[in-house]
Write an enzyme that holds these catalytic residues in place. Sequence first.
Site, short mmCIF file in Angstrom:
data_model
loop_
_atom_site.label_atom_id
_atom_site.label_comp_id
_atom_site.label_asym_id
_atom_site.label_seq_id
_atom_site.Cartn_x
_atom_site.Cartn_y
_atom_site.Cartn_z
N TYR A 37 0.93 -1.34 0.00
CA TYR A 37 -0.22 -0.30 0.16
C TYR A 37 0.92 1.18 -0.26
CZ TYR A 37 -3.40 3.44 1.42
OH TYR A 37 -4.08 4.28 1.58
N HIS A 96 1.91 4.52 -3.40
CA HIS A 96 1.66 5.72 -2.96
C HIS A 96 2.59 6.64 -3.11
CE1 HIS A 96 -1.98 4.19 -1.36
NE2 HIS A 96 -3.01 5.66 -1.47
N TYR A 152 -3.29 16.89 1.13
CA TYR A 152 -4.10 15.67 1.32
C TYR A 152 -2.29 14.84 1.68
CZ TYR A 152 -6.85 11.86 -0.09
OH TYR A 152 -7.88 10.25 -0.66
N TRP A 186 -7.09 3.87 -9.93
CA TRP A 186 -7.13 4.01 -9.06
C TRP A 186 -7.45 2.80 -8.47
CZ3 TRP A 186 -2.61 5.20 -7.04
CH2 TRP A 186 -1.65 4.91 -5.67
N TRP A 187 -8.93 3.17 -7.71
CA TRP A 187 -9.79 2.43 -7.18
C TRP A 187 -9.35 0.54 -7.33
CZ3 TRP A 187 -15.29 5.07 -6.85
CH2 TRP A 187 -15.09 6.34 -5.99
#
Length: 109
Positions: free
Chosen positions: A18, A22, A41, A76-77
Amino acid sequence: MIRKAFRMSVHAGRQAEYERRHNPIWDELRDTLFRHGVRDYSIFLDPQTGDLFGYVEIENEERWLAIAATDVCRRWWRSMSELMPSNPDASPVSRDLREVFHIESGAAS
């Protein structure tokens, strides 16, 4: 500026992947976020529980919500859905958090 916070989670044993995905996120996704009024963000990970805490500053709610309809967001999801609990549309399972305290330093008078 609107401050938003939310919780998600990452599956056990998938935290490193994960984080790797990113760093960095796709340029196209970053650009889409900025074009839709995202100013800051951050996502924080609790490595003991797999809980994720997201914090975002946005210009307005409508533009923030419109991100979900973009092709790059949906891609992306789908790419992240194997790493975290996801809804049927591949969006991450997320809970909004309610702000109960905020303090900010101001400019000196």
